[in-house]
Every structure is written in C-alpha cells, then in structure tokens.
Design a protein around this motif. Structure first.
Motif, PDB file in Angstrom:
ATOM      1  N   ASP A  81       0.707  -1.083   0.093  1.00 54.93           N
ATOM      2  CA  ASP A  81      -0.031   0.053   0.115  1.00 54.93           C
ATOM      3  C   ASP A  81       1.002   1.203  -0.119  1.00 54.93           C
ATOM      4  OD1 ASP A  81      -2.180  -1.462  -0.262  1.00 54.93           O
ATOM      5  OD2 ASP A  81      -2.818  -1.430   1.972  1.00 54.93           O
ATOM      6  N   LYS A  84       2.096   1.828  -3.660  1.00 55.57           N
ATOM      7  CA  LYS A  84       0.973   2.109  -4.392  1.00 55.57           C
ATOM      8  C   LYS A  84       0.462   3.644  -4.347  1.00 55.57           C
ATOM      9  CE  LYS A  84      -3.495   0.436  -5.595  1.00 55.57           C
ATOM     10  NZ  LYS A  84      -4.759  -0.444  -5.216  1.00 55.57           N
ATOM     11  N   GLU A  85       0.490   4.236  -2.873  1.00 52.83           N
ATOM     12  CA  GLU A  85       0.186   5.333  -2.678  1.00 52.83           C
ATOM     13  C   GLU A  85       1.204   6.173  -3.468  1.00 52.83           C
ATOM     14  OE1 GLU A  85       1.522   7.111   1.057  1.00 52.83           O
ATOM     15  OE2 GLU A  85      -0.333   8.128   1.329  1.00 52.83           O
ATOM     16  N   GLU A  89       3.771   1.122 -10.218  1.00 55.95           N
ATOM     17  CA  GLU A  89       3.002   0.327 -10.996  1.00 55.95           C
ATOM     18  C   GLU A  89       3.422  -1.153 -11.089  1.00 55.95           C
ATOM     19  OE1 GLU A  89       1.656   0.338 -15.569  1.00 55.95           O
ATOM     20  OE2 GLU A  89       1.750   2.364 -14.644  1.00 55.95           O
ATOM     21  N   ALA A 119      -3.170  -5.799  -4.885  1.00 57.25           N
ATOM     22  CA  ALA A 119      -3.249  -4.352  -4.700  1.00 57.25           C
ATOM     23  C   ALA A 119      -3.543  -3.783  -6.043  1.00 57.25           C
ATOM     24  CB  ALA A 119      -1.892  -3.921  -4.140  1.00 57.25           C
ATOM     25  N   LEU A 121      -1.270  -3.892  -8.434  1.00 57.42           N
ATOM     26  CA  LEU A 121       0.175  -3.731  -9.162  1.00 57.42           C
ATOM     27  C   LEU A 121       0.477  -4.856  -9.577  1.00 57.42           C
ATOM     28  CD1 LEU A 121       1.966  -1.819  -6.325  1.00 57.42           C
ATOM     29  CD2 LEU A 121       0.038  -0.958  -7.988  1.00 57.42           C
TER      30      LEU A 121
END
Ligand code: PGA
Length: 253
Positions: A81, A84-85, A89, A119, A121
């Motif tokens: 996370d 991702k934030e 990618e 997630a 990705l």
C-alpha cells in the motif's frame, strides 16, 4: 503481439538527488518513445521524489521489493500500500540478490506476488539458475520449481498481469552475458512452463524479459530473439545514455 518492457533496476545505487537527476534525464530522452514500456526502479528512499519527476511522462515507477504483510512490526520493510500510494505500478519480486542474501524463497516470492496482484500492481517475477546449477544440468528443474512456486494459486487472469524476468545468476553484474541462443533457449522453456500451468494463449501473452549484463552493445541481438520481450537492466541502467540505447534497440524492432 507482445510489447517490449525495458526496466532499470537501480539496486542500492544513487542518492535521492542523483536519482531525481537520472529520472529527469530519462524522461527527457524517452519523450518520443511510443511502443516500448519504460520502467525504472529506484531505491525506496528516492521512489516518492522520482514518482513526482516521471508523472505524466513515458516512464513508469517500480520498486525493488515489498513485504507480503500489510503493516506492523517488520523493521526495515515496506508494504505494498505504501508503494501504491506513491504511484508505483510494478514491483520486482524474487531478484536473485534477494534470494541469495536475504533468504527469499519460492514461498515468499509467491506470498509477495499475491500481495502485489491483490493491490492491483504488477509483479516482475525474477527467476534464473546459478552457474553450478547450469553445469549440473539442473536448468530445467530449477526454472520449473521457481515458476511453479511463484504462480502457486494464482488465477489465469492474474497471471496475465505478471512479467517474468529470466536472469541467469552467473550473468548478473558479471559482464558475462548469456549468448543470444542460450538466452532464447531458456526463455522458450520458461514460456512452455507457463503454458503447462495456464495454456498456450496465456503463455504467448505474458512478457518474459532477459536480465544479466544486458547493455547497449548486446541488447539488439538479445531483443531479436523470439521469446525475449524486454530487459531487466542493472548496471547499464545507471546512466541515461546507455539505458536509452537499450530502449531504442527495443523501440526500433
Ligand atoms: P546487471 O543486473 O544488468 O547489472 O547484470 C541485472 C539485474 O540484476 O537485474
């Protein structure tokens, strides 16, 4: 037709300021690139700043690893996370240096691949044999264990979102590149391992990069092979010029 994916793995190189400068150069150089996917993987420390630099450009962000847990008492680790934030990618999973120095196993690779896919990705799953394994005739069995391990309980739909990097360990950082034929032969057997798990259509769609001393001089020959869909590049990705030469070799094909 599979598109090429050229990814730079910066490993433990470049300060934050140096990473930002290199990312800026790559953004500039790749303005005209349209067919080839370009990815860079800076250190965690530099990733957020690099993300700002590449926003809106042809360059995508990867990180070099994640932990499979969401959060908690795991000193030194970063969750999916968190990456991702900041806009990552891709996540490189199971690099041979992780396997060799940091106890990465096919089981932890599988846990991480699931986490990354969960997630939303995309994992770049690294596999490859050591020189001893190759000499002992174990190439096929090593690759089989690594592919089957990484994809355990992964659905066909999720498998399609993955990238594989075949990286013979003896070629990583050594300057000893696999010959075009050696690389092609191994890449082809990796694709047939994927076909055994998911069928021909999925195997034909998944991109398989080559990694291990790929550089401006040998990229064109390697990328000309049927089953090589790009490169995961260490040393030669640390200078914009050499990295861009490899991107150009892919783009021209
Ligand atoms: P190298 O590293 O290009 O420096 O051999 C490749 C890799 O480890 O991904």
């Amino acid at each position: 037709m599979r598109s090429y994916i050229i990814a730079g793995n910066w490993k433990m190189n470049k300060t934050v300021a140096e990473s930002v400068a290199l990312a800026k150069e790559i953004v500039e150089k790749t303005k005209g690139i349209s067919k080839t996917e370009v990815v860079i993987a800076p250190t965690y420390l530099a990733a957020a700043k690099v993300a700002d630099v590449i926003k809106g450009s042809n360059v995508k962000l990867a990180v070099q690893d994640i932990h499979w847990k969401d959060q908690g008492a795991f000193t030194g680790k970063v969750s999916v996370d968190m990456v991702k934030e900041i806009g990552a990618e891709y996540v490189i999973i199971g690099h041979s240096e992780q396997r060799q120095y940091f106890h990465e196993t096919d089981e932890t690779v599988n846990l991480k691949v699931k986490k990354v896919l969960g997630a939303g990705l995309k994992p770049i799953i690294c596999i490859g044999e050591t020189l001893d394994e190759r000499k002992a005739g174990k190439l096929e069995s090593v690759l089989t264990a690594q592919v089957e391990g990484a994809y355990k309980d992964i659905s066909n739909g999720d498998a399609l979102k993955t990238v594989i990097a075949y990286e013979p360990v003896w070629a990583i950082g050594t300057g000893v590149v696999a010959t075009d034929d050696q690389a092609q032969e191994a890449q082809k057997s990796v694709r047939s391992l994927v076909a055994k798990l998911y069928g021909e259509a999925t195997a034909e769609a998944i991109r398989i990069q080559y990694g291990g001393s790929m550089n401006a001089g040998n990229a064109a020959g390697l990328l000309a092979q049927n089953d090589i869909d790009g490169g995961l590049i260490g040393g030669a990705s640390l200078k914009a010029d050499t990295f861009f030469s490899i991107i150009e070799a892919a783009e021209k094909r």
